[in-house]
Design an enzyme around this catalytic site. Sequence first.
Site, PDB file in Angstrom:
ATOM      1  N   TYR A  13      67.399  66.189 -20.238  1.00 40.95           N
ATOM      2  CA  TYR A  13      67.977  65.297 -19.739  1.00 40.95           C
ATOM      3  C   TYR A  13      66.797  64.310 -21.847  1.00 40.95           C
ATOM      4  CZ  TYR A  13      67.607  59.851 -18.502  1.00 40.95           C
ATOM      5  OH  TYR A  13      67.879  58.998 -18.070  1.00 40.95           O
ATOM      6  N   THR A  22      63.986  55.617 -21.330  1.00 41.40           N
ATOM      7  CA  THR A  22      63.688  56.545 -20.248  1.00 41.40           C
ATOM      8  C   THR A  22      62.473  56.627 -19.940  1.00 41.40           C
ATOM      9  OG1 THR A  22      63.866  57.402 -17.907  1.00 41.40           O
ATOM     10  CG2 THR A  22      64.482  58.521 -20.664  1.00 41.40           C
ATOM     11  N   GLU A  61      61.185  58.875 -18.287  1.00 46.48           N
ATOM     12  CA  GLU A  61      61.116  60.856 -18.315  1.00 46.48           C
ATOM     13  C   GLU A  61      60.798  61.011 -20.522  1.00 46.48           C
ATOM     14  OE1 GLU A  61      62.321  63.673 -16.993  1.00 46.48           O
ATOM     15  OE2 GLU A  61      61.771  62.119 -15.394  1.00 46.48           O
ATOM     16  N   LYS A  79      67.219  61.963 -24.602  1.00 40.08           N
ATOM     17  CA  LYS A  79      66.952  60.867 -24.458  1.00 40.08           C
ATOM     18  C   LYS A  79      66.381  60.563 -25.461  1.00 40.08           C
ATOM     19  CE  LYS A  79      68.965  58.361 -20.733  1.00 40.08           C
ATOM     20  NZ  LYS A  79      69.980  56.862 -21.416  1.00 40.08           N
TER      21      LYS A  79
HETATM   22  P1  NAP Z   1      74.331  56.353 -13.546  1.00 41.94           P
HETATM   23  O1  NAP Z   1      74.524  55.943 -11.970  1.00 41.94           O
HETATM   24  O2  NAP Z   1      73.835  57.626 -13.249  1.00 41.94           O
HETATM   25  O3  NAP Z   1      75.712  56.159 -13.955  1.00 41.94           O
HETATM   26  C1  NAP Z   1      75.603  56.759 -15.264  1.00 41.94           C
HETATM   27  C2  NAP Z   1      77.126  56.082 -15.792  1.00 41.94           C
HETATM   28  O4  NAP Z   1      77.277  56.855 -17.281  1.00 41.94           O
HETATM   29  C3  NAP Z   1      78.360  56.207 -15.204  1.00 41.94           C
HETATM   30  O5  NAP Z   1      78.898  55.157 -14.856  1.00 41.94           O
HETATM   31  C4  NAP Z   1      79.183  57.535 -15.863  1.00 41.94           C
HETATM   32  O6  NAP Z   1      80.541  56.953 -15.156  1.00 41.94           O
HETATM   33  C5  NAP Z   1      78.921  57.587 -17.173  1.00 41.94           C
HETATM   34  N1  NAP Z   1      78.458  58.016 -17.950  1.00 41.94           N
HETATM   35  C6  NAP Z   1      78.536  59.780 -17.774  1.00 41.94           C
HETATM   36  N2  NAP Z   1      78.996  60.013 -18.613  1.00 41.94           N
HETATM   37  C7  NAP Z   1      80.213  59.189 -19.753  1.00 41.94           C
HETATM   38  C8  NAP Z   1      80.448  59.860 -20.964  1.00 41.94           C
HETATM   39  N3  NAP Z   1      80.668  61.071 -21.576  1.00 41.94           N
HETATM   40  N4  NAP Z   1      80.635  58.997 -21.771  1.00 41.94           N
HETATM   41  C9  NAP Z   1      81.048  57.527 -20.869  1.00 41.94           C
HETATM   42  N5  NAP Z   1      80.130  57.030 -19.987  1.00 41.94           N
HETATM   43  C10 NAP Z   1      79.763  58.344 -19.228  1.00 41.94           C
HETATM   44  O7  NAP Z   1      73.400  55.729 -14.434  1.00 41.94           O
HETATM   45  P2  NAP Z   1      72.139  54.752 -13.548  1.00 41.94           P
HETATM   46  O8  NAP Z   1      71.157  54.911 -12.942  1.00 41.94           O
HETATM   47  O9  NAP Z   1      72.835  53.729 -13.229  1.00 41.94           O
HETATM   48  O10 NAP Z   1      71.082  54.611 -15.063  1.00 41.94           O
HETATM   49  C11 NAP Z   1      71.505  53.874 -16.877  1.00 41.94           C
HETATM   50  C12 NAP Z   1      70.732  54.093 -17.996  1.00 41.94           C
HETATM   51  O11 NAP Z   1      70.424  53.621 -17.468  1.00 41.94           O
HETATM   52  C13 NAP Z   1      71.131  55.888 -18.018  1.00 41.94           C
HETATM   53  O12 NAP Z   1      71.738  55.649 -19.332  1.00 41.94           O
HETATM   54  C14 NAP Z   1      70.180  56.218 -17.642  1.00 41.94           C
HETATM   55  O13 NAP Z   1      69.676  58.064 -17.655  1.00 41.94           O
HETATM   56  C15 NAP Z   1      68.984  55.583 -17.735  1.00 41.94           C
HETATM   57  N6  NAP Z   1      68.374  55.071 -17.223  1.00 41.94           N
HETATM   58  C16 NAP Z   1      68.022  54.983 -15.932  1.00 41.94           C
HETATM   59  C17 NAP Z   1      66.953  54.348 -15.387  1.00 41.94           C
HETATM   60  C18 NAP Z   1      67.445  54.611 -13.251  1.00 41.94           C
HETATM   61  O14 NAP Z   1      65.732  54.960 -12.888  1.00 41.94           O
HETATM   62  N7  NAP Z   1      68.449  54.320 -12.547  1.00 41.94           N
HETATM   63  C19 NAP Z   1      65.422  54.726 -16.004  1.00 41.94           C
HETATM   64  C20 NAP Z   1      65.052  55.196 -17.294  1.00 41.94           C
HETATM   65  C21 NAP Z   1      66.852  55.303 -17.495  1.00 41.94           C
HETATM   66  P3  NAP Z   1      81.557  58.112 -14.553  1.00 41.94           P
HETATM   67  O15 NAP Z   1      81.820  57.205 -13.034  1.00 41.94           O
HETATM   68  O16 NAP Z   1      82.093  58.287 -15.277  1.00 41.94           O
HETATM   69  O17 NAP Z   1      80.670  59.471 -14.105  1.00 41.94           O
HETATM   70  O1  G4F Z   2      65.681  60.924  -7.862  1.00 46.12           O
HETATM   71  P1  G4F Z   2      65.316  61.357  -8.996  1.00 46.12           P
HETATM   72  O2  G4F Z   2      66.046  62.363  -9.489  1.00 46.12           O
HETATM   73  O3  G4F Z   2      64.798  61.278 -10.339  1.00 46.12           O
HETATM   74  P2  G4F Z   2      63.780  61.534 -11.598  1.00 46.12           P
HETATM   75  O4  G4F Z   2      64.057  62.782 -12.048  1.00 46.12           O
HETATM   76  O5  G4F Z   2      62.545  60.412 -11.595  1.00 46.12           O
HETATM   77  O6  G4F Z   2      65.164  60.793 -12.772  1.00 46.12           O
HETATM   78  C1  G4F Z   2      65.946  59.489 -12.460  1.00 46.12           C
HETATM   79  O7  G4F Z   2      64.767  58.285 -13.349  1.00 46.12           O
HETATM   80  C2  G4F Z   2      64.720  58.459 -14.501  1.00 46.12           C
HETATM   81  C3  G4F Z   2      63.675  57.332 -14.625  1.00 46.12           C
HETATM   82  O8  G4F Z   2      62.383  58.018 -14.724  1.00 46.12           O
HETATM   83  C4  G4F Z   2      66.013  58.565 -15.276  1.00 46.12           C
HETATM   84  F1  G4F Z   2      65.214  58.708 -16.793  1.00 46.12           F
HETATM   85  C5  G4F Z   2      67.285  58.937 -14.536  1.00 46.12           C
HETATM   86  O9  G4F Z   2      68.401  59.267 -15.439  1.00 46.12           O
HETATM   87  C6  G4F Z   2      66.928  58.820 -13.381  1.00 46.12           C
HETATM   88  O10 G4F Z   2      67.585  57.796 -12.799  1.00 46.12           O
HETATM   89  O11 G4F Z   2      63.606  62.748  -9.023  1.00 46.12           O
HETATM   90  C7  G4F Z   2      62.441  61.453  -8.933  1.00 46.12           C
HETATM   91  C8  G4F Z   2      61.586  63.167  -8.236  1.00 46.12           C
HETATM   92  C9  G4F Z   2      61.580  64.463  -9.274  1.00 46.12           C
HETATM   93  O12 G4F Z   2      60.564  64.872  -9.140  1.00 46.12           O
HETATM   94  C10 G4F Z   2      62.659  65.067  -8.379  1.00 46.12           C
HETATM   95  O13 G4F Z   2      62.083  66.817  -8.482  1.00 46.12           O
HETATM   96  O14 G4F Z   2      62.139  63.666  -6.972  1.00 46.12           O
HETATM   97  C11 G4F Z   2      61.841  65.196  -7.045  1.00 46.12           C
HETATM   98  N1  G4F Z   2      62.611  65.669  -5.482  1.00 46.12           N
HETATM   99  C12 G4F Z   2      62.734  66.299  -4.790  1.00 46.12           C
HETATM  100  N2  G4F Z   2      63.662  66.401  -3.587  1.00 46.12           N
HETATM  101  C13 G4F Z   2      64.414  64.997  -5.389  1.00 46.12           C
HETATM  102  C14 G4F Z   2      64.826  66.328  -4.665  1.00 46.12           C
HETATM  103  N3  G4F Z   2      65.861  64.512  -6.681  1.00 46.12           N
HETATM  104  C15 G4F Z   2      66.833  64.273  -6.287  1.00 46.12           C
HETATM  105  N4  G4F Z   2      67.585  64.101  -6.917  1.00 46.12           N
HETATM  106  N5  G4F Z   2      67.032  65.219  -4.923  1.00 46.12           N
HETATM  107  C16 G4F Z   2      65.671  65.663  -4.603  1.00 46.12           C
HETATM  108  O15 G4F Z   2      66.400  66.542  -2.915  1.00 46.12           O
END
Ligand code: NAP
Ligand code: G4F
Length: 352
Positions: free
Chosen positions: A175, A147, A149, A179
């Site tokens: 987190y 990520t 992050e 990661k």
């Molecule tokens: P997400 O919607 O939060 O999905 C997370 C998944 O992990 C869910 O299916 C959850 O299953 C599963 N999980 C949680 N705890 C677990 C455990 N103990 N064992 C096995 N599975 C578990 O995340 P996403 O946005 O699809 O992201 C997918 C991956 O990419 C994650 O690793 C995230 O950190 C990474 N990532 C995401 C972004 C982004 O912007 N979306 C960017 C960079 C990296 P349950 O249904 O059981 O909760």
């Molecule tokens: O949507 P966020 O929670 O995403 P964040 O923290 O950027 O993380 C996501 O992207 C990462 C990749 O860069 C992934 F690795 C990670 O798993 C996840 O998918 O927050 C985005 C921004 C932050 O600055 C947060 O402080 O939005 C700000 N924010 C402001 N109000 C909020 C809120 N975030 C959340 N979730 N909820 C709020 O009410």
Amino acid sequence: MGPVRPNWTSCTEHRSDYLTNTPSTALVTGITGQDGGHIARLLVDEGYDVYGLIRGQYNPRRSSLEAEFPQVTLIEGDLTDPASLVRAIELADPDEIYNLGAVSHVGFSFKNPTLTLDVTGKGVLNLVEAVRLTGRADRTRIYQASTSEMFGGLDYNRPGSGYNEDSLFHPRSPYGVAKLYGHWIAKNYRESYGMFVSCGILFNHEGERRGVEFVTRKITHAVARIAAGTQDVIVLGDLWPKRDWGYAGDYVRGMWQMLQQDTPDDFVLASGETHSIEEFLQLAFARVGIDDWRPYVRQDPAFMRPAEVDILLGDPAKAEDVLAWRRDVDFDGLVNLMVDHDIALVKAGATL
Ligand code: NAP
Ligand code: G4F
């Protein structure tokens, strides 16, 4: 004599022949999540036999997953339980593993840091070790979900024209730190055992499958409800942070492309643009005809984090060159797609 390492070039030649004749098999951890849904769709459409790891003795997301993907076989398991991973790998016998499972919410990770380390960090070790110990080190390809992050966006380490695969890491949350462990243990298994483990360093990607706990979906769902007259305000944390936001459907295609290469490697996937949460609000409200969003937004410290990542901006040049990775959805398109989807959901009376 040095260690015998698999020749991934010849494996790929063998595999492309295999691909044309026999469906490949993939195991997806995190299949109930946003990216899990998108990659399941891609893999099913590509003709894979798809297995998904599902955790918990009762998982409320199971029934909708089974309804959408009747072809996918679900296996009970948990990234914190090494024996369950061995069992899942032996049952699925996968050619490819997409490790998407994680505690993925940055704010939640501050409140549950040990759980985050166990799942998001040590879970990666459990998985790569299970592949190795089941004798699949030379034939199972692994995608690790790293990520942006990990970069942290601090003053001394600003992204400039964009973070790339060689940029410094300085994670700012439990987190991000977990990661980073996952990223390095994945690379360590690649270097130590010659395993095909590729890490995608993905910047924020969003869409209609995004969890409502993340800021983009929280906004688009609230905007749809405000437009329908069923909600008055959105309560958010900090509005100034900037993120490099893309569409999840485009990013999972990049994950798949990483595992079709001759050799494992690390790739940044990003849009190359950065926008503040205020800009996201502006576009989302404009989509429903509201020009001034400020009267509809309140701020609450409960949604602010002990340490914030000010700015993320990625440089996807390597993925564009090596993988020929392209994005179909730009920032405006992403916001519109999400708002339109949530308007339809609200009109249909669906709950999230
Ligand atoms: P997400 O919607 O939060 O999905 C997370 C998944 O992990 C869910 O299916 C959850 O299953 C599963 N999980 C949680 N705890 C677990 C455990 N103990 N064992 C096995 N599975 C578990 O995340 P996403 O946005 O699809 O992201 C997918 C991956 O990419 C994650 O690793 C995230 O950190 C990474 N990532 C995401 C972004 C982004 O912007 N979306 C960017 C960079 C990296 P349950 O249904 O059981 O909760
Ligand atoms: O949507 P966020 O929670 O995403 P964040 O923290 O950027 O993380 C996501 O992207 C990462 C990749 O860069 C992934 F690795 C990670 O798993 C996840 O998918 O927050 C985005 C921004 C932050 O600055 C947060 O402080 O939005 C700000 N924010 C402001 N109000 C909020 C809120 N975030 C959340 N979730 N909820 C709020 O009410």
